[in-house]
Design a protein around this motif. Structure first.
Motif, mmCIF file in Angstrom:
data_model
loop_
_atom_site.group_PDB
_atom_site.id
_atom_site.type_symbol
_atom_site.label_atom_id
_atom_site.label_comp_id
_atom_site.label_asym_id
_atom_site.label_seq_id
_atom_site.Cartn_x
_atom_site.Cartn_y
_atom_site.Cartn_z
ATOM 1 N N VAL A 114 23.700 9.623 -88.821
ATOM 2 C CA VAL A 114 22.998 10.776 -88.210
ATOM 3 C C VAL A 114 24.005 10.897 -86.975
ATOM 4 C CG1 VAL A 114 21.121 11.469 -87.058
ATOM 5 C CG2 VAL A 114 20.910 9.819 -88.968
ATOM 6 N N TYR A 131 22.887 6.847 -85.751
ATOM 7 C CA TYR A 131 22.279 6.176 -86.698
ATOM 8 C C TYR A 131 23.349 5.940 -87.805
ATOM 9 C CZ TYR A 131 19.335 4.377 -90.668
ATOM 10 O OH TYR A 131 18.792 3.764 -91.608
ATOM 11 N N PRO A 197 15.790 18.457 -85.104
ATOM 12 C CA PRO A 197 14.942 17.115 -85.396
ATOM 13 C C PRO A 197 13.597 17.371 -84.771
ATOM 14 C CG PRO A 197 16.520 17.109 -83.218
ATOM 15 C CD PRO A 197 16.744 18.345 -83.878
ATOM 16 N N TYR A 208 22.695 15.158 -90.472
ATOM 17 C CA TYR A 208 22.690 14.018 -91.561
ATOM 18 C C TYR A 208 24.109 14.162 -92.272
ATOM 19 C CZ TYR A 208 17.691 13.870 -90.647
ATOM 20 O OH TYR A 208 16.320 13.863 -90.015
ATOM 21 N N GLU A 228 15.343 13.846 -95.326
ATOM 22 C CA GLU A 228 14.561 14.554 -94.053
ATOM 23 C C GLU A 228 13.202 14.323 -94.097
ATOM 24 O OE1 GLU A 228 14.337 19.404 -93.035
ATOM 25 O OE2 GLU A 228 15.731 18.727 -94.226
ATOM 26 N N ARG A 230 11.718 11.622 -94.704
ATOM 27 C CA ARG A 230 11.539 10.573 -94.245
ATOM 28 C C ARG A 230 11.618 10.415 -92.641
ATOM 29 N NH1 ARG A 230 11.605 10.265 -99.114
ATOM 30 N NH2 ARG A 230 11.009 8.788 -100.587
ATOM 31 N N ARG A 231 12.597 11.222 -92.196
ATOM 32 C CA ARG A 231 12.964 11.214 -90.820
ATOM 33 C C ARG A 231 11.846 11.866 -90.240
ATOM 34 N NH1 ARG A 231 13.656 11.142 -86.227
ATOM 35 N NH2 ARG A 231 15.587 11.434 -84.851
ATOM 36 N N GLN A 232 11.229 12.889 -90.604
ATOM 37 C CA GLN A 232 10.154 13.457 -89.746
ATOM 38 C C GLN A 232 9.067 12.322 -89.619
ATOM 39 O OE1 GLN A 232 10.466 16.456 -88.886
ATOM 40 N NE2 GLN A 232 12.386 16.646 -90.092
ATOM 41 N N MET A 235 12.530 7.227 -88.238
ATOM 42 C CA MET A 235 13.916 6.751 -88.710
ATOM 43 C C MET A 235 13.996 5.587 -89.533
ATOM 44 S SD MET A 235 16.931 7.900 -88.272
ATOM 45 C CE MET A 235 17.319 8.479 -86.668
ATOM 46 N N ILE A 238 14.009 5.625 -93.429
ATOM 47 C CA ILE A 238 15.351 6.053 -94.297
ATOM 48 C C ILE A 238 15.836 5.215 -94.908
ATOM 49 C CG2 ILE A 238 17.627 6.990 -93.741
ATOM 50 C CD1 ILE A 238 16.385 8.744 -91.536
#
Length: 525
Positions: A114, A131, A197, A208, A228, A230-232, A235, A238
């Protein structure tokens, strides 16, 4: 020894010497399935140190090892620099099976990073990796240094605009790709999705990026959708998904792999990832190319690419640039573009347009003025609000290809549906352009002579093009023989045995065409 054999041996000897002297431009054969970018990035110079700025100028800041573009005094220093590792994975002696599995291309990706924009003390936003999965532990010093260079390059290509950023409240997500070609000729694909983000208020976008040896844009776009999502949430969500993906075997063309992944409040999800049946088109989406250009304009770009000319594509969106350039390269199948290939040129590397050698470059429109002051190249504007499509051109592009074959390509393209799927459009486009090479050079196998079984062949170039009946086709082929893509194709052919040539879609199309001609001759009798 025939004249053609003497010429071929001289060319091979010269080529071997040339490749030793100019290792940054080693061509990669089309036959082994890898596309080779002649421009190799020296990742240690991607971000210049303070003492390199100013007097050394922009060209000295180019992160390229380009011997034809740099002075002879650099060559000795360059040759002493170690090449990049073929893999950034540590190579412990007790894990040969893992290394073999990785190098055979069975892993989906090397790693995910990331890249976020962080404000510096000077107030500018600089891209930094926040990340990384998986983390690299236990590397020796050299491996660690090489990875740091690669990570610097990744940040550069994720945010090629440089430091000119400001916090945003709205940002249109986009997915694009780039290529890292290393000194040894190996190639890694960078798949990138930039988006705003999750959060409130104005904030800079983040990216990403997945680095993989595998070329399959559609598949990695779907992976980004899952990342994306899962990022919402967090972190931390992921990691398990990417771990499951990394442990899964990369499917064969036409096959599907299923990944299990848990999401809070939703339970375990089954994610299906399917590779297209035509693996040579799996990195390609022709829709953008034909949305930006008319059929006739695509044909002119194809003609310039076949002759290995300098071509620059201009657009606002990074996704447009990367998709169009990969589509143009795919039109050349079964041949492979052997020269410089940068789908998105970072601002710090814009002086690459001054290079005298062939290239395919994608340049953002705000840098247009630094491109159009060049001559002897084709500049293609992909913008929706464009006036002229070709901002700079030689003027002879429409005369390069035989007129009859041009008409056949255009007629075949008219068979596509207005709202065709990616797969349907890929089929129509490949059926339009592949026959061009079948009809012009598809008789190549009959002009490779061998003195005995197991012996390398010798291509009889003069007899090859003299055998062509059409004057306009013969004129084209005589020029095409001088290209590097054809030369490398033939060199591979000479080393292969006849039995190994009876494979692949190109050979099948040649056989179908030859059988059709025989039937037509039989009817005339």
């Amino acid at each position: 020894m025939s004249g053609d054999e003497v010429k071929r041996r001289i060319r091979k000897t010269h080529g071997q010497k040339h490749m030793k002297q100019r290792w940054s431009e080693q061509p990669q054969s089309a036959a082994n399935g890898k596309e080779k970018d002649a421009l190799s990035f020296d990742l240690s110079t991607v971000q210049p140190s303070e003492d390199e700025k100013g007097e050394r100028g922009a060209i000295k800041r180019l992160s390229t090892m380009w011997s034809s573009f740099r002075g002879k005094h650099d060559k000795d220093r360059v040759m002493k620099e170690p090449p990049l590792q073929e893999s950034l994975e540590p190579a412990p002696v007790d894990t040969p099976a893992k290394e073999q599995r990785y190098m055979s291309g069975q892993y989906f990706f090397e790693y995910l990073v990331v890249v976020s924009l962080k404000k510096s003390k000077e107030g500018a936003y600089e891209p930094q990796i926040t990340y990384q999965f998986p983390k690299r532990d236990g590397m020796v010093r050299f491996q660690r240094e090489e990875e740091e260079k690669t990570l610097k390059a990744i940040t550069l290509f994720c945010f090629p605009e440089g430091i000119n950023w400001a916090p945003l409240t709205e940002y249109h997500s986009e997915t694009f790709s780039f290529v890292l070609t290393e000194i040894d000729g190996s190639r890694r694909n960078g798949y990138c999705r930039r988006l705003l983000p999750h959060g409130n208020g104005a904030r800079p976008p983040e990216a990403y990026c997945i680095i993989s040896r595998l070329a399959c844009f559609g598949l990695f776009s779907k992976i980004f959708d899952e990342v994306e999502k899962r990022r919402q949430i967090s972190m931390a969500m992921i990691y398990p998904f990417m771990q499951s993906l990394r442990e899964a075997a990369f499917p064969a063309p036409g096959n599907t792999v299923k990944i299990k992944s848990f999401i809070p409040d939703k339970g375990t999800e089954i994610i299906s990832l399917t590779r297209p049946l035509d693996s040579w088109l799996e990195h390609v989406d022709f829709r953008t190319l034909f949305r930006c250009l008319t059929d006739e304009e695509v044909l002119l770009v194809f003609a310039a690419a076949v002759m290995e000319r300098r071509i620059v594509f201009i657009a606002e969106e990074l996704s447009t640039l990367s998709q169009v350039i990969h589509a143009v390269v795919a039109l050349l199948y079964p041949f492979t573009w052997q020269h410089t290939f940068i789908s998105i040129v970072p601002e710090i590397l814009i002086d690459v347009v001054m290079a005298p050698t062939p290239y395919l470059l994608g340049v953002q429109k705000r840098l247009l003025e630094q491109v159009t002051d060049q001559s002897d190249l084709l500049v293609v504007d992909l913008s929706e609000d464009k006036g002229d499509t070709f901002l700079v051109q030689s003027g002879d592009e429409k005369y390069i290809l035989p007129p009859k074959l041009q008409d056949e390509i255009l007629q075949a393209l008219r068979n596509r549906k207005e709202k065709a799927t990616v797969e349907e459009l890929n089929t129509v486009v490949s059926e339009a352009f592949l026959p061009f090479f079948v009809k012009t050079v598809g008789h190549f196998a009959s002009y490779v002579t061998r003195k005995g079984n197991g012996q390398p062949g010798v291509f009889q170039s003069r007899a090859f093009y003299k055998a062509i009946e059409s004057k306009t086709t013969r004129h084209f082929v005589k020029k095409f023989l001088q290209t590097q893509m054809f030369d490398l194709f033939i060199q591979e052919l000479e080393q292969q045995q006849p039995a190994s040539l009876q494979q692949g879609i190109f050979h099948r199309k040649i056989v179908e065409y030859q059988e059709k001609k025989k039937r037509e001759k039989a009817k005339k009798r």
